[in-house]
Design a protein around this motif. Structure first.
Motif, PDB file in Angstrom:
ATOM      1  N   GLN A  96      87.717  65.388 -28.222  1.00 32.60           N
ATOM      2  CA  GLN A  96      86.423  64.990 -28.823  1.00 32.60           C
ATOM      3  C   GLN A  96      86.819  64.469 -30.277  1.00 32.60           C
ATOM      4  N   ASP A  97      86.056  63.609 -30.620  1.00 33.03           N
ATOM      5  CA  ASP A  97      85.982  63.157 -32.173  1.00 33.03           C
ATOM      6  C   ASP A  97      84.542  63.148 -32.723  1.00 33.03           C
ATOM      7  N   ASN A  98      84.479  63.762 -33.989  1.00 33.31           N
ATOM      8  CA  ASN A  98      83.342  63.620 -34.681  1.00 33.31           C
ATOM      9  C   ASN A  98      83.068  62.334 -35.587  1.00 33.31           C
ATOM     10  N   MET A  99      82.157  61.385 -35.034  1.00 36.13           N
ATOM     11  CA  MET A  99      81.667  60.438 -35.470  1.00 36.13           C
ATOM     12  C   MET A  99      80.931  60.240 -36.879  1.00 36.13           C
TER      13      MET A  99
ATOM     14  N   SER B   3      83.522  61.612 -26.904  1.00 33.53           N
ATOM     15  CA  SER B   3      84.392  62.645 -26.025  1.00 33.53           C
ATOM     16  C   SER B   3      85.227  61.737 -25.135  1.00 33.53           C
ATOM     17  N   PHE B   4      86.356  61.987 -24.653  1.00 31.79           N
ATOM     18  CA  PHE B   4      87.676  61.303 -24.125  1.00 31.79           C
ATOM     19  C   PHE B   4      87.602  61.872 -22.563  1.00 31.79           C
ATOM     20  N   ILE B   5      87.214  61.083 -21.714  1.00 29.69           N
ATOM     21  CA  ILE B   5      87.327  61.750 -20.396  1.00 29.69           C
ATOM     22  C   ILE B   5      88.331  61.107 -19.315  1.00 29.69           C
ATOM     23  N   THR B   6      89.423  61.704 -19.175  1.00 27.67           N
ATOM     24  CA  THR B   6      90.255  61.079 -18.087  1.00 27.67           C
ATOM     25  C   THR B   6      89.899  61.074 -16.602  1.00 27.67           C
ATOM     26  N   ALA B   7      90.093  60.267 -15.830  1.00 27.34           N
ATOM     27  CA  ALA B   7      89.579  60.101 -14.521  1.00 27.34           C
ATOM     28  C   ALA B   7      90.577  59.353 -13.607  1.00 27.34           C
TER      29      ALA B   7
ATOM     30  N   ILE C  38      87.595  57.294 -20.283  1.00 28.97           N
ATOM     31  CA  ILE C  38      86.022  56.923 -20.222  1.00 28.97           C
ATOM     32  C   ILE C  38      85.583  57.633 -21.333  1.00 28.97           C
ATOM     33  N   LEU C  39      84.843  56.869 -22.302  1.00 25.56           N
ATOM     34  CA  LEU C  39      84.310  57.497 -23.781  1.00 25.56           C
ATOM     35  C   LEU C  39      82.874  57.792 -23.507  1.00 25.56           C
ATOM     36  N   VAL C  40      82.444  58.821 -23.772  1.00 27.02           N
ATOM     37  CA  VAL C  40      80.764  59.320 -23.745  1.00 27.02           C
ATOM     38  C   VAL C  40      80.624  59.574 -25.249  1.00 27.02           C
ATOM     39  N   ARG C  41      79.466  58.736 -25.418  1.00 29.17           N
ATOM     40  CA  ARG C  41      78.833  59.167 -26.560  1.00 29.17           C
ATOM     41  C   ARG C  41      77.172  59.105 -26.525  1.00 29.17           C
ATOM     42  N   ASP C  42      76.580  60.131 -27.237  1.00 26.51           N
ATOM     43  CA  ASP C  42      75.244  60.523 -27.088  1.00 26.51           C
ATOM     44  C   ASP C  42      74.777  60.375 -25.768  1.00 26.51           C
ATOM     45  N   ASP C  43      75.517  60.879 -24.785  1.00 26.63           N
ATOM     46  CA  ASP C  43      75.149  61.172 -23.313  1.00 26.63           C
ATOM     47  C   ASP C  43      75.144  59.725 -22.749  1.00 26.63           C
TER      48      ASP C  43
ATOM     49  N   GLY D 235      87.560  63.104 -37.316  1.00 26.96           N
ATOM     50  CA  GLY D 235      86.893  63.798 -38.497  1.00 26.96           C
ATOM     51  C   GLY D 235      87.794  64.073 -39.778  1.00 26.96           C
ATOM     52  N   SER D 236      89.114  64.333 -39.304  1.00 25.99           N
ATOM     53  CA  SER D 236      90.190  64.785 -40.510  1.00 25.99           C
ATOM     54  C   SER D 236      90.437  63.544 -41.586  1.00 25.99           C
ATOM     55  N   LEU D 237      90.593  62.437 -41.040  1.00 21.17           N
ATOM     56  CA  LEU D 237      90.550  61.493 -41.863  1.00 21.17           C
ATOM     57  C   LEU D 237      89.346  60.862 -42.770  1.00 21.17           C
TER      58      LEU D 237
END
Length: 570
Positions: free
Chosen positions: A123-126, A133-137, A153-158, A177-179
């Motif tokens: 997951q990354d803080n935007m 969120s990064f989901i593999t399937a 599959i990218l999930v953002r704000d549901d 987030g770190s950068l």
């Protein structure tokens, strides 16, 4: 209006109220349990049912899952292969509609879609406070299409915001987030664009280092300058009395190594940087002597024996030793042609041919990989062979300029025969994909265009513009007499009008372009249709690398992605 109390009615109203309350409670519980994984599972369920039943309502449910603030994009192997079979090879990015239309067009008996092994990988803080969120399937499509892929599959704000082939890394967000925090607090005040996954950065003290795409420090900001072209090594050095320097190997996380200088080579029109050629890199020590570093040598042992060397190409390299040029093979065995005392071999092989210079006449020719002279030394200057063709030069006598030697350029084949007369002013590159960029004098003015292997204009192109550079992603940049820049398509027609003061090559579907606004050049980007994607708000050019670019704005640096997301919070 009801003015009496009916026991049955009162009881029924209570029952309805309780049912509504229960439904709301269940709904809240479901929403509370909604996770990025559950959203992906629902997507897979709806896709499966839609393919099975052809019920259009499932498509509506899928679209509802994916229609967030930004259109969901799909760049996976299933879709790309389908488009390719349809002859739509120019597609590189697809919105969700195209993906769903593909399934709907093939929705016949037997078409199946199955999604399994759903896993949250990171997951990354935007910048806007949301979590990506990064989901593999694993996805299996059978019937009219037959595919088994692992997608991310990218999930953002549901909402699902992207579906990508996992191996392509296209779905990986670098606005992490770190950068962002490092940029936001002013840790870095200057940066180059990312190149091969790394960028040079400078802190407030003016010291320079290297970071990767995640913002992790690879080389600390302790150097006055950094030498980094995009290869496997980087060198930091200081301008003090000792001229302190150090070499780092990026293959091993920036490991400090006992080397003083490594040569990188720029290859092809895409400007790919290669450190190792055929398993060896060129190294040089402080005494100016050269040697070769083996790619798999983790001890970094180099024997510095030569006065000059070229990279290995076609199994051979040219070396200069004791004032004479030799060819060596990859066993470092010296080849001893009979003409070695008379000729100089300053270049490595290109396309099986190496240029040689006759020291007595100062003319140039070529030898093959056996060391045999196949084109006599009869040219004033030569380039190098590519796709069987080479540019050669004939000096003007007298020179057209009193300050430097001028010349005309022609093309030759591997037999040394002229393909064209000496009619060009110069070349701007080498043959690649069947053409070369050339400059020719037209009505007393130098003009540029693209020339094919017969020495003729590439189909559709002409001598109208001052400069035409190579095709990149089917777009060639051109410059008009008044200095404005635009783009031609592969047929030579204007695809994007010349309205820009600066323009750079297309990369990852976009080109950085600049416009003068209130006396200053501001930079943004356009897509292949000329539509502005990134507005003209940045102070310097930028290049996307794996979907992200470092940009400068109002004396700050930040990140943008190809969709316009920015780490600048105001």
């Amino acid at each position: 209006m009801i003015t009496f109390k009916d026991p049955y009615y009162t009881l029924e109203m209570k029952r309805i109220f309780l049912l509504i309350l229960f439904s709301l409670t269940i709904s809240n519980i479901v929403n509370a349990d909604t996770t990025p994984q559950s959203i992906v599972v629902s997507f897979g369920k709806y896709m499966s049912e839609w393919c099975k039943t052809e019920d259009i309502s499932y498509r509506e449910k899928i679209e509802a899952l994916c229609n967030g603030n930004k259109k969901c994009r799909v760049e996976d192997k299933i879709h790309a292969d389908f488009q390719k079979k349809q002859g739509l090879t120019d597609y590189s990015t697809f919105v969700l509609d195209s993906y769903l239309n593909m399934f709907q067009s093939l929705m016949q008996e037997g078409l199946r879609f199955d999604l399994t092994n759903v896993e949250l990988v990171s997951q990354d803080n935007m910048p806007d406070g949301q979590t990506l969120s990064f989901i593999t399937a694993d996805i299996v499509v059978s019937g009219q299409l037959n595919h088994k892929v692992k997608d991310i599959i990218l999930v953002r704000d549901d909402k699902i915001s992207g579906i990508y082939s996992y191996s392509s890394q296209l779905g990986f967000s670098h606005l992490n987030g770190s950068l962002i925090k490092a940029l936001k607090i002013g840790r870095y005040v200057w940066a180059t664009n990312f190149h091969n996954g790394f960028a040079q950065v400078a802190n407030e003290a003016g010291h320079v280092g290297l970071i990767d795409l995640k913002g992790d420090v690879i080389i600390p900001c302790i150097w006055d300058a950094i030498e980094y072209m995009g290869g496997n090594f980087v060198r930091g050095y200081n301008y003090n009395d000792n001229k302190e320097s150090a070499m780092f190997d990026l293959r091993y996380g920036g490991k400090r190594v006992p080397l003083e200088w490594i040569q990188d080579n720029v290859i092809g029109r895409d400007k790919n940087v290669v450190t190792f050629s055929e398993g060896y890199a060129i190294a040089k020590n402080s005494d100016g002597k050269y040697g070769f570093l083996a790619e798999n040598d983790t001890t970094y042992h180099v024997e510095y024996l030569f006065d000059h060397v070229t990279k290995f190409q076609d199994g051979y390299a040219s070396v200069k030793f004791a004032g004479k040029s030799f060819l060596i093979d990859k066993n470092f065995t010296i080849q001893k042609p009979q003409y070695v005392s008379r000729y100089e071999i300053p270049s490595h092989y290109y396309d099986g041919m190496a240029a040689i210079k006759d020291n007595s006449t100062q003319k140039w020719g070529f030898i093959d990989t056996k060391g045999k002279i196949v084109i006599p030394c009869k040219f004033d200057n030569v380039g190098f062979f590519s796709e069987g063709i080479c540019c050669v030069e004939q000096f003007d006598s007298p020179s057209r300029s009193p300050y430097y030697q001028t010349w005309k350029t022609a093309l030759i084949n591997k037999r040394g025969e002229l393909i064209t007369d000496y009619i060009f002013e110069q070349s701007l590159g080498e043959f690649e994909d069947g053409y070369i960029e050339m400059i020719k004098e037209i009505d007393g003015h130098p003009k540029g265009s693209l020339i094919d292997a017969k020495g003729e204009l590439l189909s559709g192109f002409n001598w109208e513009y001052d400069n035409v550079r190579y095709l990149r992603e089917d777009r060639a940049r051109f410059t008009t007499t008044d200095g404005k820049m635009g783009f031609l398509d592969k047929e030579g027609k204007i695809s994007i009008p010349p309205i820009y003061d600066r323009a750079y090559y297309f990369n990852e579907g976009q080109a950085c372009v600049g416009k003068e606004i209130n006396g200053k050049t501001k930079y943004g980007s356009i897509n292949q249709d000329g539509i502005v994607v990134i507005p003209f708000i940045y102070d310097d050019k930028f290049i996307f690398n794996n979907g992200v670019a470092l940009v400068q704005k109002d004396n700050r640096i930040g990140l943008i992605d190809t969709f316009g997301n920015s780490s600048f919070l105001n």
